[in-house]
Motif scaffolding. Sequence first.
Motif, PDB file in Angstrom:
ATOM      1  N   ASN A 136     -19.558  79.658  82.907  1.00 21.88           N
ATOM      2  CA  ASN A 136     -18.376  80.604  82.159  1.00 21.88           C
ATOM      3  C   ASN A 136     -17.561  79.454  82.712  1.00 21.88           C
ATOM      4  OD1 ASN A 136     -15.620  81.960  82.722  1.00 21.88           O
ATOM      5  ND2 ASN A 136     -16.715  83.793  83.668  1.00 21.88           N
ATOM      6  N   VAL A 137     -16.152  79.537  81.950  1.00 19.41           N
ATOM      7  CA  VAL A 137     -15.003  78.364  81.900  1.00 19.41           C
ATOM      8  C   VAL A 137     -13.994  78.960  81.067  1.00 19.41           C
ATOM      9  CG1 VAL A 137     -16.833  76.048  82.207  1.00 19.41           C
ATOM     10  CG2 VAL A 137     -16.179  76.788  79.746  1.00 19.41           C
ATOM     11  N   ILE A 138     -13.976  80.297  81.286  1.00 17.55           N
ATOM     12  CA  ILE A 138     -12.871  81.094  81.083  1.00 17.55           C
ATOM     13  C   ILE A 138     -11.460  80.840  81.586  1.00 17.55           C
ATOM     14  CG2 ILE A 138     -11.361  83.324  80.882  1.00 17.55           C
ATOM     15  CD1 ILE A 138     -15.006  84.457  80.440  1.00 17.55           C
ATOM     16  N   GLU A 139     -10.661  79.935  80.378  1.00 12.18           N
ATOM     17  CA  GLU A 139      -9.214  79.713  81.123  1.00 12.18           C
ATOM     18  C   GLU A 139      -9.231  78.491  82.119  1.00 12.18           C
ATOM     19  OE1 GLU A 139      -5.060  81.750  82.405  1.00 12.18           O
ATOM     20  OE2 GLU A 139      -6.549  82.753  82.460  1.00 12.18           O
ATOM     21  N   ALA A 238     -16.435  80.871  77.208  1.00  7.79           N
ATOM     22  CA  ALA A 238     -15.301  79.827  77.038  1.00  7.79           C
ATOM     23  C   ALA A 238     -14.152  80.521  76.532  1.00  7.79           C
ATOM     24  CB  ALA A 238     -15.553  78.435  76.618  1.00  7.79           C
ATOM     25  N   ASP A 239     -13.734  81.544  76.782  1.00 10.32           N
ATOM     26  CA  ASP A 239     -12.220  82.108  75.842  1.00 10.32           C
ATOM     27  C   ASP A 239     -11.708  81.484  76.632  1.00 10.32           C
ATOM     28  OD1 ASP A 239     -14.476  83.517  74.771  1.00 10.32           O
ATOM     29  OD2 ASP A 239     -14.688  85.454  76.201  1.00 10.32           O
ATOM     30  N   GLY A 240     -10.625  81.464  75.505  1.00  9.94           N
ATOM     31  CA  GLY A 240      -8.684  81.654  76.218  1.00  9.94           C
ATOM     32  C   GLY A 240      -8.328  82.703  77.089  1.00  9.94           C
ATOM     33  N   GLY A 241      -7.371  82.695  78.218  1.00 10.73           N
ATOM     34  CA  GLY A 241      -7.274  83.829  79.159  1.00 10.73           C
ATOM     35  C   GLY A 241      -6.330  84.377  78.737  1.00 10.73           C
ATOM     36  N   ASP A 242      -6.148  86.443  79.062  1.00 11.15           N
ATOM     37  CA  ASP A 242      -5.715  87.902  78.432  1.00 11.15           C
ATOM     38  C   ASP A 242      -4.341  87.007  78.906  1.00 11.15           C
ATOM     39  OD1 ASP A 242      -8.143  87.739  76.845  1.00 11.15           O
ATOM     40  OD2 ASP A 242      -9.028  88.705  79.062  1.00 11.15           O
ATOM     41  N   GLY A 258      -9.063  80.093  72.499  1.00 12.18           N
ATOM     42  CA  GLY A 258     -10.831  79.429  72.769  1.00 12.18           C
ATOM     43  C   GLY A 258     -11.272  78.748  73.258  1.00 12.18           C
ATOM     44  N   GLY A 259     -12.287  77.891  73.497  1.00 17.10           N
ATOM     45  CA  GLY A 259     -12.743  77.149  74.075  1.00 17.10           C
ATOM     46  C   GLY A 259     -13.592  76.149  73.016  1.00 17.10           C
ATOM     47  N   THR A 260     -15.079  75.293  73.932  1.00 20.85           N
ATOM     48  CA  THR A 260     -15.896  74.728  73.179  1.00 20.85           C
ATOM     49  C   THR A 260     -17.061  75.143  74.030  1.00 20.85           C
ATOM     50  OG1 THR A 260     -14.876  72.785  71.811  1.00 20.85           O
ATOM     51  CG2 THR A 260     -17.154  72.071  72.671  1.00 20.85           C
ATOM     52  N   ILE A 261     -17.744  75.153  73.157  1.00 21.20           N
ATOM     53  CA  ILE A 261     -19.393  75.434  73.181  1.00 21.20           C
ATOM     54  C   ILE A 261     -20.406  74.561  72.111  1.00 21.20           C
ATOM     55  CG2 ILE A 261     -21.645  77.342  74.109  1.00 21.20           C
ATOM     56  CD1 ILE A 261     -19.062  79.372  74.550  1.00 21.20           C
ATOM     57  N   SER A 276     -19.518  82.816  73.530  1.00 17.69           N
ATOM     58  CA  SER A 276     -18.557  83.206  73.100  1.00 17.69           C
ATOM     59  C   SER A 276     -17.012  82.304  73.629  1.00 17.69           C
ATOM     60  CB  SER A 276     -18.019  85.146  73.633  1.00 17.69           C
ATOM     61  OG  SER A 276     -16.149  84.994  73.500  1.00 17.69           O
ATOM     62  N   ALA A 277     -16.240  81.339  72.701  1.00 20.28           N
ATOM     63  CA  ALA A 277     -15.291  81.266  73.009  1.00 20.28           C
ATOM     64  C   ALA A 277     -13.903  81.347  71.766  1.00 20.28           C
ATOM     65  CB  ALA A 277     -15.148  79.711  72.003  1.00 20.28           C
ATOM     66  N   ALA A 278     -13.880  83.065  72.609  1.00 20.64           N
ATOM     67  CA  ALA A 278     -12.560  83.923  71.863  1.00 20.64           C
ATOM     68  C   ALA A 278     -11.726  83.416  71.786  1.00 20.64           C
ATOM     69  CB  ALA A 278     -13.148  85.225  71.655  1.00 20.64           C
ATOM     70  N   GLY A 279     -10.022  84.046  71.450  1.00 21.34           N
ATOM     71  CA  GLY A 279      -9.193  83.557  71.920  1.00 21.34           C
ATOM     72  C   GLY A 279      -8.135  84.713  73.128  1.00 21.34           C
ATOM     73  N   GLY A 280      -7.493  84.420  73.586  1.00 24.48           N
ATOM     74  CA  GLY A 280      -7.007  85.812  74.370  1.00 24.48           C
ATOM     75  C   GLY A 280      -5.524  86.648  74.040  1.00 24.48           C
ATOM     76  N   TYR A 281      -6.466  87.308  74.747  1.00 26.75           N
ATOM     77  CA  TYR A 281      -5.891  89.210  74.311  1.00 26.75           C
ATOM     78  C   TYR A 281      -4.549  89.286  75.018  1.00 26.75           C
ATOM     79  CZ  TYR A 281      -5.883  94.581  73.718  1.00 26.75           C
ATOM     80  OH  TYR A 281      -5.513  95.189  73.996  1.00 26.75           O
ATOM     81  N   VAL A 282      -4.027  90.122  73.937  1.00 24.57           N
ATOM     82  CA  VAL A 282      -2.325  90.581  74.489  1.00 24.57           C
ATOM     83  C   VAL A 282      -2.371  91.805  74.707  1.00 24.57           C
ATOM     84  CG1 VAL A 282      -0.162  90.613  74.600  1.00 24.57           C
ATOM     85  CG2 VAL A 282      -1.761  88.215  74.021  1.00 24.57           C
ATOM     86  N   ASN A 283      -2.019  92.159  75.086  1.00 20.34           N
ATOM     87  CA  ASN A 283      -1.685  93.730  75.420  1.00 20.34           C
ATOM     88  C   ASN A 283      -0.493  94.042  75.886  1.00 20.34           C
ATOM     89  OD1 ASN A 283      -2.188  94.275  78.390  1.00 20.34           O
ATOM     90  ND2 ASN A 283      -3.596  95.925  78.265  1.00 20.34           N
ATOM     91  N   SER A 284       0.736  93.167  76.484  1.00 19.65           N
ATOM     92  CA  SER A 284       1.238  93.230  76.986  1.00 19.65           C
ATOM     93  C   SER A 284       2.884  94.191  76.033  1.00 19.65           C
ATOM     94  CB  SER A 284       2.062  92.315  78.188  1.00 19.65           C
ATOM     95  OG  SER A 284       2.461  90.980  77.288  1.00 19.65           O
ATOM     96  N   TYR A 285       3.822  93.010  76.239  1.00 23.36           N
ATOM     97  CA  TYR A 285       5.460  93.064  75.838  1.00 23.36           C
ATOM     98  C   TYR A 285       5.034  92.937  74.308  1.00 23.36           C
ATOM     99  CZ  TYR A 285       7.208  94.664  80.069  1.00 23.36           C
ATOM    100  OH  TYR A 285       7.074  95.111  81.406  1.00 23.36           O
TER     101      TYR A 285
END
Length: 338
Positions: A136-139, A238-242, A258-261, A276-285
């Motif tokens: 796990n290397v998320i963010e 290796a996902d990006g941070g949400d 997302g990072g590298t695998i 998974s090396a997905a981009g970060g999700y956004v649900n704020s403003y």
Amino acid sequence: YVHFAVRPFFSFAADTEIDCSTNPNITNSSNGQSIVLTTSGTCTLTETTSFSSLTIPTGVTLQFARDVDLTVSGATSVTGVLSFDSGNELNGATDITVASGGEITHSVYTLEVAFVPKVNINITGDLTVASGGEINVIEKGYLGGKQGLNSAFQYGRTNGNVAGSTMKSGGSHGGRGAQAQYNSTGDSAVEYDSIVNPILPGGGGGTYYHTDAYVGSGGGGVVIISAANITVAGSILADGGDSLSTDVPKVYGGGGAGGTINLTASATIDGAGTISAAGGYVNSYTGIAGGGGGRISITANTGSHSGTIAINGDGNGSNPVLDGASGTIYEKYSSNTY
């Protein structure tokens, strides 16, 4: 005649137990020994050395110091945490098992260009991530705007650890992060890294420039593994941070990329776990943008992995304009002609 019964003699090397509760350093004085870490705490490997086997139990962390390598000839068992830093390699004939509850990770990036942490495993044995275990290397990649040691800058970091995505835009890597809406002065960074042999972390998201109270999310980190057989029943992430509405510092920050695998098996890659090396999700403003997807490369003689492989960019779920672009997946087996 007199008959003598001769008993066979077997010599077994005893395990060397190291108590991690006092956070000790491990040097090459332990060279060649069978190491069992004990008692909750953190041990730090400060010199390049070799072990005949290694056991990291639950509650124990073994972390690498910078520019230190470890060779293991026998089994490596991880039910605690194994944490890489910059300039490390775990190599040898070892079979590595990340058991349920176990984790392999690396340090978070800083602003130093020469500091390049990654999970770097190069073994001739097998690597197994069991169900419930994870790498796990998320963010853990390039920092987001005003995040951590990047606190003086509203832009996320990108390729080369330089200024990247700005003003609430998503971080980029294999796919470009989305541009924040209602913002004509900021944009996301461009894509970078190799499709076939990726080695770089994901870019950080930009943030709101009017205040230091908000941060962009960091990009995903880097996992590079070469082994005989690789089994993923658990997760390699290796996902990006949400950037979530429930995480107040990130409500005005773009998602991380997302990072590298990068997985290479001389024999087989299998399992039904998640890669998974997905981009970060956004649900704020409204107007906050999602991160782009990362890069995944899988090369093996044969492959029967049946689980999820994800490199999607992400957004806020309601406006596709704010979704980061997908990253890349490269798969190459001996039966492929390309």
